[in-house]
Design an enzyme around this catalytic site. Structure first.
Site, PDB file in Angstrom:
ATOM      1  N   HIS A 102     -53.892  16.817   0.674  1.00 44.19           N
ATOM      2  CA  HIS A 102     -53.398  15.737   1.376  1.00 44.19           C
ATOM      3  C   HIS A 102     -54.536  14.580   1.533  1.00 44.19           C
ATOM      4  O   HIS A 102     -54.888  13.608   0.744  1.00 44.19           O
ATOM      5  CB  HIS A 102     -52.358  15.884   1.692  1.00 44.19           C
ATOM      6  CG  HIS A 102     -50.740  16.034   1.090  1.00 44.19           C
ATOM      7  ND1 HIS A 102     -51.126  17.193   0.312  1.00 44.19           N
ATOM      8  CD2 HIS A 102     -49.628  15.388   0.743  1.00 44.19           C
ATOM      9  CE1 HIS A 102     -49.527  17.188  -0.215  1.00 44.19           C
ATOM     10  NE2 HIS A 102     -48.550  15.852   0.343  1.00 44.19           N
ATOM     11  N   HIS A 141       1.397   3.064  -3.219  1.00 48.66           N
ATOM     12  CA  HIS A 141       0.530   3.375  -4.030  1.00 48.66           C
ATOM     13  C   HIS A 141       1.678   4.857  -4.257  1.00 48.66           C
ATOM     14  O   HIS A 141       1.611   5.806  -5.286  1.00 48.66           O
ATOM     15  CB  HIS A 141      -0.655   3.728  -3.773  1.00 48.66           C
ATOM     16  CG  HIS A 141      -1.388   3.093  -4.136  1.00 48.66           C
ATOM     17  ND1 HIS A 141      -1.879   2.206  -4.909  1.00 48.66           N
ATOM     18  CD2 HIS A 141      -1.764   1.093  -3.172  1.00 48.66           C
ATOM     19  CE1 HIS A 141      -2.063   1.285  -4.959  1.00 48.66           C
ATOM     20  NE2 HIS A 141      -2.284   0.394  -4.395  1.00 48.66           N
ATOM     21  N   GLN A 188       0.751  -1.266  -0.016  1.00 50.04           N
ATOM     22  CA  GLN A 188      -0.295   0.334   0.305  1.00 50.04           C
ATOM     23  C   GLN A 188       0.988   1.463   0.164  1.00 50.04           C
ATOM     24  O   GLN A 188       0.376   2.160  -0.884  1.00 50.04           O
ATOM     25  CB  GLN A 188      -1.082   0.337   1.239  1.00 50.04           C
ATOM     26  CG  GLN A 188      -2.249  -1.058   0.977  1.00 50.04           C
ATOM     27  CD  GLN A 188      -2.537  -0.915   0.250  1.00 50.04           C
ATOM     28  OE1 GLN A 188      -3.587   0.178  -0.518  1.00 50.04           O
ATOM     29  NE2 GLN A 188      -2.608  -2.105  -1.231  1.00 50.04           N
ATOM     30  N   ASP A 205      -6.849  -6.544  -4.888  1.00 49.41           N
ATOM     31  CA  ASP A 205      -6.829  -5.404  -6.218  1.00 49.41           C
ATOM     32  C   ASP A 205      -7.297  -6.512  -7.458  1.00 49.41           C
ATOM     33  O   ASP A 205      -7.317  -6.029  -8.027  1.00 49.41           O
ATOM     34  CB  ASP A 205      -5.055  -5.953  -5.613  1.00 49.41           C
ATOM     35  CG  ASP A 205      -5.009  -4.051  -4.670  1.00 49.41           C
ATOM     36  OD1 ASP A 205      -5.979  -3.445  -4.119  1.00 49.41           O
ATOM     37  OD2 ASP A 205      -3.983  -3.402  -4.852  1.00 49.41           O
ATOM     38  N   GLU A 230      -9.512   1.028   5.077  1.00 50.80           N
ATOM     39  CA  GLU A 230      -9.500   0.216   3.554  1.00 50.80           C
ATOM     40  C   GLU A 230      -9.459  -0.994   3.700  1.00 50.80           C
ATOM     41  O   GLU A 230     -10.886  -2.048   3.235  1.00 50.80           O
ATOM     42  CB  GLU A 230      -9.652   0.887   2.563  1.00 50.80           C
ATOM     43  CG  GLU A 230      -9.369   0.844   0.937  1.00 50.80           C
ATOM     44  CD  GLU A 230      -8.545   1.456   0.099  1.00 50.80           C
ATOM     45  OE1 GLU A 230      -8.930   0.798  -1.183  1.00 50.80           O
ATOM     46  OE2 GLU A 230      -7.605   1.744   0.700  1.00 50.80           O
ATOM     47  N   HIS A 231      -8.297  -1.836   3.268  1.00 50.72           N
ATOM     48  CA  HIS A 231      -8.064  -2.971   3.782  1.00 50.72           C
ATOM     49  C   HIS A 231      -7.386  -3.548   5.327  1.00 50.72           C
ATOM     50  O   HIS A 231      -6.932  -2.747   5.876  1.00 50.72           O
ATOM     51  CB  HIS A 231      -6.895  -3.696   3.110  1.00 50.72           C
ATOM     52  CG  HIS A 231      -7.135  -2.749   1.328  1.00 50.72           C
ATOM     53  ND1 HIS A 231      -6.606  -1.566   0.694  1.00 50.72           N
ATOM     54  CD2 HIS A 231      -7.390  -2.633   0.006  1.00 50.72           C
ATOM     55  CE1 HIS A 231      -7.037  -0.994  -0.054  1.00 50.72           C
ATOM     56  NE2 HIS A 231      -7.298  -1.707  -0.544  1.00 50.72           N
TER      57      HIS A 231
END
Length: 438
Positions: A428, A270, A267, A369, A335-336
């Site tokens: 109504h 990235h 990670q 991934d 996230e992971h």
């Protein structure tokens, strides 16, 4: 020079503040980006193809003068697929098949088929589920190619029943990535355009003479793409505004430390803002992982990015036991999440806030991934507390069904009249009262 990761311990009196500092990520608003994106969106909305051509030639140096040249024929995508080596084509096809199978199961099990029931008064109530008509998929281009993004965004849309899947991918200097086009051929994309940046988002949102407007835009991109998606939301749907990638590893201390070091790298490579965190109840294991990091790091192709990421946003957290590790994981809402331990499913049950959970020592995040099958488009920046991975449900909408019987309209009408009158909405009340037999 060795790399030393920041260390925290839940035994520290200031742990909560220290953890908050580690997790802090301010999505800084760059006014120059906002201004540029706002101008591009308005230009494309008003001038259509002419504006898209101007920005594509300026930013991607395409050198074309006819907007029709922005579209890549599907035959070229099929040719790109045919040109792959047998090994590469097999890998791409197997990944696509696994992703499709996962999302077919998801469609069947997540209430995407609708329902109906009849109550005691004969009223029929239910829910109708229908796919979106059209979806735009943004696929990053330029320095890197992401065929996996094509698969993860297009295949669940196809499984959901979306008929028109329009892909936009930048091609700087006119260079088209064959693997990305091959992925488009495999995953059901119906049209492909060589347009990137905010101008691609604008074209998909508003439509031009050449590029059709869509109902929803999904897919990752740079800061300009993210800001453009944020601004067009409401005109079209969007998937999410994603932040930097994140991985949290919970380890009981018995996994090969080299494996964990490489998982943290996966990670961190990235970008400099990506976050990699290890949680363990074994303090000596932290030393082993850090030793592995320093031994393995020099050989990494993206070692400079990894170093900056781990130095600025990485951390190791010492906890008293695995139960506390899961409690901290819920605070982080990553996230992971890798659970590299004995009985990983036991600990997975305790983790409520996470994009994707990877159970067991052999389940590295990289499998998710590319080819495990579950979607890799996941909530970041602690939004896993209230958001879910991209899925079939993101490409469908739900309509309520109500069919009142003659008998049922009497009871329901009386209730509606009473409540509408209480709200001061006389018409109504009248609408329901006109149908009453009394």
């Amino acid at each position: 020079m060795s790399l030393t990761l920041r260390r925290l311990s839940t035994a520290q009196p200031d742990f909560k503040a220290s953890l908050a500092n580690v997790l802090a990520f301010e999505k800084k608003t760059d006014e120059s980006i906002n201004t540029v994106v706002a101008g591009i969106l308005e230009d494309v909305r008003v001038n259509g193809d002419r504006a898209v051509l101007e920005y594509s030639n300026r930013f991607d140096r395409l050198g074309i003068h006819d907007a029709k040249a922005l579209e890549i024929p599907l035959e070229e995508c099929q040719a790109a697929l045919a040109s792959l080596t047998p090994e590469r084509r097999s890998a791409l096809q197997m990944a696509a098949d696994r992703i499709r199978k996962y999302h077919e199961y998801q469609k069947a099990s997540c209430g995407t088929e609708g329902f109906s029931f009849t109550d005691e008064m004969g009223n029929q109530l239910g829910q109708k589920v229908t796919p979106l008509d059209s979806v735009g998929i943004y696929v990053p281009g330029g320095k890197a190619a992401y065929p996996s993004s094509v698969l993860m965004n297009a295949i669940p849309a196809q499984v959901a029943g979306v008929k028109e899947i329009v892909m936009a991918v930048p091609t700087p200097d006119g260079v088209r990535n064959g693997l990305v086009l091959a992925a488009a051929a495999i995953s059901g994309v119906t049209r492909v355009f060589t347009v990137g940046g905010a101008q691609a988002v604008a074209a998909l949102a508003y439509g031009t003479e050449t590029i059709p407007s869509v109902d929803k835009i999904v897919g990752p991109g740079n800061a300009f793409v993210a800001e453009a998606k944020r601004r067009v939301f409401g005109t079209v749907g969007i998937d999410m505004i994603a932040g930097p990638s994140e991985i949290l590893v919970i380890c009981d201390g018995s996994t090969d430390p080299d494996w964990i070091a490489m998982d943290l790298f996966s990670q961190a490579e990235h970008d400099e803002l990506a976050q990699s965190i290890l949680i363990t109840p074994d303090e000596a294991y932290m030393d082993k992982v850090e030793a592995s990091i320093n031994r393995l790091l020099p050989d990494r192709l993206r070692k400079d990015i990894i170093t900056k990421s781990l130095s600025s946003r990485g951390a190791m957290i010492l906890v008293k036991d695995m139960t506390e590790a899961c409690e901290i994981a819920n605070q982080i809402a990553p996230e992971h999440l890798e659970i590299s331990a004995e009985n990983p499913e036991k600990w997975g049950e305790l983790c409520r806030h996470v994009g994707s959970i990877f159970l067991g020592r052999y389940t590295c995040e990289s499998l998710g991934d590319y080819c495990a099958g579950a979607n890799h488009v996941l909530p970041t920046s602690r939004t896993a507390r209230f958001s879910s991975p991209l899925g079939v449900y993101d490409f469908q909408k739900r309509s309520a069904l109500i069919w009142a019987s003659a008998e049922g309209s009497q009871t329901l009408g009386e209730i509606a009249v009473e409540l509408a009158t209480g709200e001061g909405l006389e018409a109504h009340a009248g609408s329901a009262a006109f149908r009453l037999k009394k």
